[in-house]
Design a protein around this motif. Structure first.
Motif, PDB file in Angstrom:
ATOM      1  N   ASP A 126       8.117   7.556  -8.358  1.00 26.90           N
ATOM      2  CA  ASP A 126       9.205   7.415  -9.328  1.00 26.90           C
ATOM      3  C   ASP A 126       9.800   6.007  -9.361  1.00 26.90           C
ATOM      4  OD1 ASP A 126      10.634   7.372  -6.953  1.00 26.90           O
ATOM      5  OD2 ASP A 126      11.399   9.409  -7.185  1.00 26.90           O
ATOM      6  N   GLY A 127       9.284   5.092  -8.522  1.00 28.31           N
ATOM      7  CA  GLY A 127       9.719   3.698  -8.578  1.00 28.31           C
ATOM      8  C   GLY A 127      11.159   3.465  -8.175  1.00 28.31           C
ATOM      9  N   ASP A 128      11.710   4.314  -7.310  1.00 26.17           N
ATOM     10  CA  ASP A 128      13.117   4.161  -6.930  1.00 26.17           C
ATOM     11  C   ASP A 128      13.303   3.421  -5.608  1.00 26.17           C
ATOM     12  OD1 ASP A 128      12.220   6.071  -5.162  1.00 26.17           O
ATOM     13  OD2 ASP A 128      13.620   7.640  -5.779  1.00 26.17           O
ATOM     14  N   GLY A 129      12.210   2.880  -5.060  1.00 27.52           N
ATOM     15  CA  GLY A 129      12.320   2.138  -3.813  1.00 27.52           C
ATOM     16  C   GLY A 129      12.253   3.002  -2.570  1.00 27.52           C
ATOM     17  N   VAL A 130      12.107   4.317  -2.736  1.00 30.02           N
ATOM     18  CA  VAL A 130      11.952   5.235  -1.604  1.00 30.02           C
ATOM     19  C   VAL A 130      10.531   5.785  -1.661  1.00 30.02           C
ATOM     20  CG1 VAL A 130      12.796   7.321  -0.467  1.00 30.02           C
ATOM     21  CG2 VAL A 130      14.385   5.861  -1.732  1.00 30.02           C
ATOM     22  N   TYR A 131       9.752   5.530  -0.643  1.00 31.16           N
ATOM     23  CA  TYR A 131       8.366   5.956  -0.662  1.00 31.16           C
ATOM     24  C   TYR A 131       8.262   7.478  -0.651  1.00 31.16           C
ATOM     25  CZ  TYR A 131       7.254   1.096   0.242  1.00 31.16           C
ATOM     26  OH  TYR A 131       7.149  -0.259   0.139  1.00 31.16           O
ATOM     27  N   ASP A 132       7.199   7.965  -1.319  1.00 23.75           N
ATOM     28  CA  ASP A 132       7.027   9.410  -1.487  1.00 23.75           C
ATOM     29  C   ASP A 132       7.114  10.159  -0.165  1.00 23.75           C
ATOM     30  OD1 ASP A 132       6.689   8.778  -4.095  1.00 23.75           O
ATOM     31  OD2 ASP A 132       4.605   9.438  -4.258  1.00 23.75           O
ATOM     32  N   ARG A 133       6.632   9.533   0.917  1.00 27.82           N
ATOM     33  CA  ARG A 133       6.642  10.194   2.221  1.00 27.82           C
ATOM     34  C   ARG A 133       8.047  10.574   2.655  1.00 27.82           C
ATOM     35  NH1 ARG A 133       7.191   8.084   7.415  1.00 27.82           N
ATOM     36  NH2 ARG A 133       6.130   9.236   9.072  1.00 27.82           N
ATOM     37  N   ASP A 134       9.026   9.781   2.268  1.00 29.06           N
ATOM     38  CA  ASP A 134      10.410  10.022   2.666  1.00 29.06           C
ATOM     39  C   ASP A 134      11.292  10.450   1.508  1.00 29.06           C
ATOM     40  OD1 ASP A 134       9.886   9.148   5.337  1.00 29.06           O
ATOM     41  OD2 ASP A 134       9.956   7.081   4.624  1.00 29.06           O
ATOM     42  N   ASP A 135      10.683  10.648   0.312  1.00 29.15           N
ATOM     43  CA  ASP A 135      11.446  10.924  -0.910  1.00 29.15           C
ATOM     44  C   ASP A 135      11.565  12.435  -1.118  1.00 29.15           C
ATOM     45  OD1 ASP A 135      12.569  10.979  -3.464  1.00 29.15           O
ATOM     46  OD2 ASP A 135      11.508   9.164  -4.075  1.00 29.15           O
ATOM     47  N   CYS A 158      12.886  13.754  -3.630  1.00 35.76           N
ATOM     48  CA  CYS A 158      12.681  13.974  -5.072  1.00 35.76           C
ATOM     49  C   CYS A 158      11.662  12.936  -5.550  1.00 35.76           C
ATOM     50  CB  CYS A 158      13.985  13.835  -5.837  1.00 35.76           C
ATOM     51  SG  CYS A 158      15.314  14.926  -5.264  1.00 35.76           S
ATOM     52  N   PRO A 159      10.380  13.068  -5.162  1.00 35.44           N
ATOM     53  CA  PRO A 159       9.403  11.993  -5.398  1.00 35.44           C
ATOM     54  C   PRO A 159       9.086  11.712  -6.854  1.00 35.44           C
ATOM     55  CG  PRO A 159       8.309  13.977  -4.603  1.00 35.44           C
ATOM     56  CD  PRO A 159       9.789  14.221  -4.473  1.00 35.44           C
ATOM     57  N   GLU A 160       9.405  12.624  -7.759  1.00 35.92           N
ATOM     58  CA  GLU A 160       9.075  12.409  -9.166  1.00 35.92           C
ATOM     59  C   GLU A 160      10.296  12.109 -10.023  1.00 35.92           C
ATOM     60  OE1 GLU A 160       6.786  15.723 -10.470  1.00 35.92           O
ATOM     61  OE2 GLU A 160       5.072  15.239  -9.187  1.00 35.92           O
ATOM     62  N   VAL A 161      11.466  11.980  -9.395  1.00 36.89           N
ATOM     63  CA  VAL A 161      12.696  11.646 -10.118  1.00 36.89           C
ATOM     64  C   VAL A 161      13.353  10.462  -9.412  1.00 36.89           C
ATOM     65  CG1 VAL A 161      14.931  12.483 -10.941  1.00 36.89           C
ATOM     66  CG2 VAL A 161      13.009  14.064 -10.744  1.00 36.89           C
ATOM     67  N   ALA A 162      13.590   9.384 -10.141  1.00 32.18           N
ATOM     68  CA  ALA A 162      14.189   8.191  -9.537  1.00 32.18           C
ATOM     69  C   ALA A 162      15.574   8.514  -8.988  1.00 32.18           C
ATOM     70  CB  ALA A 162      14.284   7.068 -10.566  1.00 32.18           C
ATOM     71  N   GLY A 163      15.818   8.085  -7.753  1.00 35.34           N
ATOM     72  CA  GLY A 163      17.110   8.376  -7.125  1.00 35.34           C
ATOM     73  C   GLY A 163      17.575   7.233  -6.244  1.00 35.34           C
ATOM     74  N   GLY A 221       0.791  -1.234   0.000  1.00 33.76           N
ATOM     75  CA  GLY A 221       0.000   0.000   0.000  1.00 33.76           C
ATOM     76  C   GLY A 221       0.812   1.267   0.000  1.00 33.76           C
ATOM     77  N   GLY A 222       2.153   1.160   0.015  1.00 35.58           N
ATOM     78  CA  GLY A 222       2.988   2.366  -0.011  1.00 35.58           C
ATOM     79  C   GLY A 222       3.014   2.997  -1.389  1.00 35.58           C
ATOM     80  N   LYS A 223       3.210   4.310  -1.479  1.00 40.78           N
ATOM     81  CA  LYS A 223       3.247   5.038  -2.741  1.00 40.78           C
ATOM     82  C   LYS A 223       4.675   5.428  -3.080  1.00 40.78           C
ATOM     83  CE  LYS A 223       1.193   8.964  -5.209  1.00 40.78           C
ATOM     84  NZ  LYS A 223       0.337  10.156  -5.088  1.00 40.78           N
ATOM     85  N   ASP A 224       5.113   5.032  -4.268  1.00 42.29           N
ATOM     86  CA  ASP A 224       6.473   5.351  -4.742  1.00 42.29           C
ATOM     87  C   ASP A 224       6.351   5.784  -6.198  1.00 42.29           C
ATOM     88  OD1 ASP A 224       9.142   5.549  -5.319  1.00 42.29           O
ATOM     89  OD2 ASP A 224       9.545   3.400  -5.287  1.00 42.29           O
TER      90      ASP A 224
END
Length: 461
Positions: A203-212, A214-219, A198-201
């Motif tokens: 950019d698909g970089d394995g870091v959830y948006d809550r802690d990302d 740069c949520p829209e750029v894979a890092g 149920g987590g949201k990521d």
């Protein structure tokens, strides 16, 4: 029950090398596993210990299949709501294998993550729980077994061991307290695989948006989800050269010659030099960098291109280049005395120059501009021994590098016109571009930018 305890020890050994922090980014979890029921309540503490480690006289009741399923929803501040369904067979009640009774239970518990008390422990996720439910398996009354079920108060503890951000093993143990004498108080222990989701990521970089960050750029996780394009260990937002691997000391920019000056700022990026010479070498230490020093191994004055050659009249023009070697002059006039040009003529030249207009973003002239260029040529022809520098400037719109190139091209376009169309000797003219570096007005206003887009003509001394 002994098998259940051995499995718990095995998962500890596995988790020791598989560390993944618990988080609340995956709010949902489901688990599938086995459960064991112990309906004997010992009277002595020693019996509790023996029964728990599986060496007591009384055994547990366990089905050799998936017999417990849970669904959980993370609430907030370490609290999780758990719904659990269990199925089992009770065979040991008052004596070993004295009954064969179906056991089922539906429970709702509130779990509290103990990490909230002493800090996140990564893969180790202990918890306590309190709740209630309905359990059905009956009880022994006056030597006869009577089927029945009732509500219970549930309390206990457990832990999750996470192998990664989504998968782990869960162990839970606790007691169920009855109130209507339709069942017996008992213990229930369970072990199962648990899946978080149920987590949201985005950019698909394995870091959830809550802690990302740069949520829209894979890092990368080590940069809170922000990228490091060149892989030099410096995230792009802090990297002055994000597409070329470099050094932390130079804000991520490379230094090919190892002189401590980033290649982008180094006038001689493949030759080790000094900061004073913008990264270029000066072997003879005369202040003239080797690339411009005609005598790189012999010190000489800068006016003589780094060579100790004679200058008889001391005018800074070497005798071999001085058309008036015995008469002090100026370099702009080949060593001969300076050509005197009236100040009013220079003023006229620049008035005409200010009326030179170019097409937007180009080095081509607007209609009507060539007339001003012809007037400039007429003034220059009045002073045939004078040499001039044609200098191009831009406003700050666009990048510095583009403005630099545009200013150079525009200055060269004026020079070419004066030479080709107006017949001015090319040896009398030089052109240079200065981009946006020397504004004469405020670039934040339209009027200021218009003044900064200009051509200037200066007398070469």
């Amino acid at each position: 029950m002994k098998q259940l305890k051995l499995a718990v020890m095995a998962l500890f050994a596995f988790a020791a090398v598989n560390v993944s922090a618990q988080d609340s980014d995956n709010p949902w979890a489901v688990s599938f596993g086995i459960n064991t029921v112990d309906v004997r309540i010992p009277t002595e503490f020693a019996d509790y210990a023996k029964d728990y480690i599986g060496t007591g006289e009384w055994g547990s009741n366990t089905l050799p299949s998936i017999s417990r399923i849970t669904v959980e929803k993370y609430l907030n501040s370490g609290f999780t709501l758990q719904f659990a369904g269990s199925l089992n067979k009770v065979k040991t009640y008052a004596a070993i294998d004295d009954i064969d009774q179906l056991y089922w239970a539906i429970d709702a518990n509130v779990k509290y993550d103990l990490n909230g008390l002493f800090g996140d422990t990564g893969w180790w996720d202990p918890f306590v729980y309190l709740g209630g439910g309905y359990t059905d398996f009956g009880r022994m009354i006056d030597g006869d077994f009577v089927e029945g079920g009732e509500g219970t108060l549930n309390a206990g503890a457990g832990f999750n061991v996470w192998f990664n951000d989504n998968l782990g093993l869960s162990f839970q143990t606790g007691g169920k307290k009855e109130f209507a004498d339709k069942i017996r108080d008992h213990f229930q222990h369970s072990l199962g695989l648990v899946f978080k989701f149920g987590g949201k990521d985005t950019d698909g970089d394995g870091v959830y948006d809550r802690d990302d960050a740069c949520p829209e750029v894979a890092g990368l996780k080590e940069f809170n989800g922000c990228p490091d394009t060149d892989g030099d260990g410096i995230k792009d937002s802090d990297d002055a050269c994000p597409e070329v691997a470099g050094l932390a000391a130079l804000n991520g920019c490379p230094d090919a010659d190892g002189d401590g000056i980033a290649d982008k700022d180094d006038a001689c990026p493949t030759e080790k030099g000094t900061q004073a010479n913008n990264g270029c070498p000066d072997a003879d230490g005369d202040g003239v960098v080797d690339g411009k020093d005609k005598c790189p191994n012999t010190a000489g004055p800068a006016a003589n291109n780094g060579c100790p050659w004679p200058d008889t009249d001391g005018d800074g023009v070497l005798d071999k280049d001085d058309k008036c070697p015995n008469e002090a002059g100026v370099a702009s006039n080949n060593g001969c005395p300076e050509v005197v040009i009236k100040e009013e003529a220079i003023k006229r030249l620049n008035e005409f120059a200010r009326a030179i207009y170019f097409n937007t973003g180009k080095a081509t002239f607007r209609t009507g501009t060539t007339g001003k260029l012809d007037l400039i040529a007429e003034v220059m022809k009045e002073y045939p021994k004078a040499n001039f520098s044609i200098q191009g400037h831009t406003d700050s719109s666009g990048s510095n590098s583009l403005n630099q190139r545009l200013s150079e091209r525009r200055a060269k376009a004026v020079l070419d016109y004066l030479v080709v169309k107006s017949g001015i000797d090319s040896s009398r003219l030089v052109s240079a571009g200065f981009g946006e570096d020397y504004p004469i007005a405020d670039n934040s206003t339209r009027e200021g930018r218009a003044q900064n887009r200009r051509v200037e003509i200066k007398l070469v001394d």
